[in-house]
Design a protein around this motif. Sequence first.
Motif, mmCIF file in Angstrom:
data_model
loop_
_atom_site.group_PDB
_atom_site.id
_atom_site.type_symbol
_atom_site.label_atom_id
_atom_site.label_comp_id
_atom_site.label_asym_id
_atom_site.label_seq_id
_atom_site.Cartn_x
_atom_site.Cartn_y
_atom_site.Cartn_z
ATOM 1 N N VAL A 25 -2.729 5.766 7.286
ATOM 2 C CA VAL A 25 -3.241 4.728 6.390
ATOM 3 C C VAL A 25 -3.296 3.385 7.103
ATOM 4 O O VAL A 25 -4.280 2.650 6.987
ATOM 5 C CB VAL A 25 -2.399 4.661 5.094
ATOM 6 C CG1 VAL A 25 -2.738 3.426 4.278
ATOM 7 C CG2 VAL A 25 -2.633 5.926 4.260
ATOM 8 N N VAL A 35 0.850 -1.189 0.000
ATOM 9 C CA VAL A 35 0.000 0.000 0.000
ATOM 10 C C VAL A 35 0.885 1.239 0.000
ATOM 11 O O VAL A 35 1.761 1.388 0.858
ATOM 12 C CB VAL A 35 -0.939 0.026 1.228
ATOM 13 C CG1 VAL A 35 -1.783 1.293 1.245
ATOM 14 C CG2 VAL A 35 -1.830 -1.218 1.242
ATOM 15 N N LYS A 85 1.670 10.129 7.542
ATOM 16 C CA LYS A 85 0.910 9.586 6.405
ATOM 17 C C LYS A 85 0.810 8.064 6.498
ATOM 18 O O LYS A 85 -0.269 7.488 6.329
ATOM 19 C CB LYS A 85 1.573 9.984 5.081
ATOM 20 C CG LYS A 85 1.475 11.446 4.758
ATOM 21 C CD LYS A 85 2.252 11.766 3.489
ATOM 22 C CE LYS A 85 2.210 13.235 3.146
ATOM 23 N NZ LYS A 85 2.933 13.542 1.900
ATOM 24 N N CYS A 86 1.933 7.437 6.764
ATOM 25 C CA CYS A 86 1.955 5.979 6.844
ATOM 26 C C CYS A 86 1.061 5.480 7.987
ATOM 27 O O CYS A 86 0.236 4.586 7.795
ATOM 28 C CB CYS A 86 3.393 5.507 7.031
ATOM 29 S SG CYS A 86 3.619 3.730 6.858
ATOM 30 N N VAL A 103 -3.621 4.446 -1.234
ATOM 31 C CA VAL A 103 -4.565 4.897 -0.222
ATOM 32 C C VAL A 103 -4.059 6.250 0.272
ATOM 33 O O VAL A 103 -2.990 6.328 0.874
ATOM 34 C CB VAL A 103 -4.688 3.904 0.959
ATOM 35 C CG1 VAL A 103 -5.662 4.438 2.004
ATOM 36 C CG2 VAL A 103 -5.118 2.529 0.473
ATOM 37 N N GLY A 145 4.876 5.222 3.371
ATOM 38 C CA GLY A 145 4.531 6.634 3.291
ATOM 39 C C GLY A 145 5.785 7.443 3.015
ATOM 40 O O GLY A 145 6.859 7.108 3.523
ATOM 41 N N SER A 186 -3.662 9.390 2.546
ATOM 42 C CA SER A 186 -3.733 9.514 4.002
ATOM 43 C C SER A 186 -4.657 10.624 4.483
ATOM 44 O O SER A 186 -5.234 10.531 5.559
ATOM 45 C CB SER A 186 -2.332 9.763 4.567
ATOM 46 O OG SER A 186 -1.878 11.054 4.194
ATOM 47 N N VAL A 201 2.904 -1.086 4.233
ATOM 48 C CA VAL A 201 2.452 0.280 3.957
ATOM 49 C C VAL A 201 3.673 1.194 3.924
ATOM 50 O O VAL A 201 4.485 1.193 4.847
ATOM 51 C CB VAL A 201 1.443 0.777 5.020
ATOM 52 C CG1 VAL A 201 0.983 2.197 4.709
ATOM 53 C CG2 VAL A 201 0.247 -0.173 5.098
ATOM 54 N N ALA A 230 0.946 5.053 0.661
ATOM 55 C CA ALA A 230 0.187 6.092 1.359
ATOM 56 C C ALA A 230 0.521 7.458 0.760
ATOM 57 O O ALA A 230 1.032 8.352 1.433
ATOM 58 C CB ALA A 230 0.512 6.055 2.852
ATOM 59 N N LEU A 235 -6.597 0.500 7.740
ATOM 60 C CA LEU A 235 -6.569 -0.774 7.017
ATOM 61 C C LEU A 235 -7.036 -1.931 7.890
ATOM 62 O O LEU A 235 -6.828 -1.931 9.099
ATOM 63 C CB LEU A 235 -5.150 -1.087 6.534
ATOM 64 C CG LEU A 235 -4.591 -0.264 5.385
ATOM 65 C CD1 LEU A 235 -3.174 -0.739 5.056
ATOM 66 C CD2 LEU A 235 -5.463 -0.354 4.156
#
Length: 194
Positions: A55, A5, A51-52, A27, A68, A29, A66, A7, A59
Motif C-alpha cells: 500500500v 491508511v 500488505k503495508c 486501501v 497493515g 493491498s 499506513v 491496508a 501512495l
Amino acid sequence: MRRLVLASQSPARLALLQAAGFAPEVVVSGVDESGATGTPTEICLSLAQLKCRAVVAGLSAPDAVVVGCDSVLELDGVAYGKPKDAADAVARWQLMSGRTGILRTGHCIVVGGRECSAVASTVVRFGTPSGDEIAAYVATGEPLFVAGAFTIDGRGSLFVDGIDGDHTNVVGLSLPTFRRLLAELDVSAVDLWV
C-alpha cells in the motif's frame, strides 16, 4: 492532520479503529496470502509487512501513516487463517472445540519511510458447541471470512469461553500494539483522532 491508511479490507479492523476515534482510509493491498510459510508468528508478521509495504508503494502521500495487519490462529504449532469453505470451517471448529489456541496478529506501520512491526498474541479458550451449533454458525457465513474461523465480536463469541490478553487483538488489530508502534515512529496515536 496526518492521513491514516488501513491496508486491510477487514470490516472488523475498520470498525475497531473507528470506535477508537480514528477515521482511516481503506486501501486494499492485493497481496496474495496463499504462499506464506514459516511459524504462525512469522506468517502473520510477514503478511502484515507485505500488505503495508504494498500500500505504501502505491501512495503519493509520503507522510501518511499506513498500518497493515494479518491474523492467524495457532493451534498445536499450526497456523490457521481463513477457512477455504464451509466444510473446512466445520472441521476447524471440530478441532478447536474445548481447546485453547493463540490468536496472533502481525502489525506493521510505515510513516515517512520508517517502519515498525510487532506481533500481538492472545490466548483463546474455545467452548464446546454441539454439532448443530457449529453447523448453524457456519451457515451464517461469518466464520468463512476470518482467521481461525471465529469472531469474538460477532456470533462466534457464543463459543469462546474466555481469553487471556488483549481482546482487540482477537478482533484483528491490537490497539495497545498500534499505539506502541506509532510511538516508536514518533507519532502520538491521539494526534490521529478525529
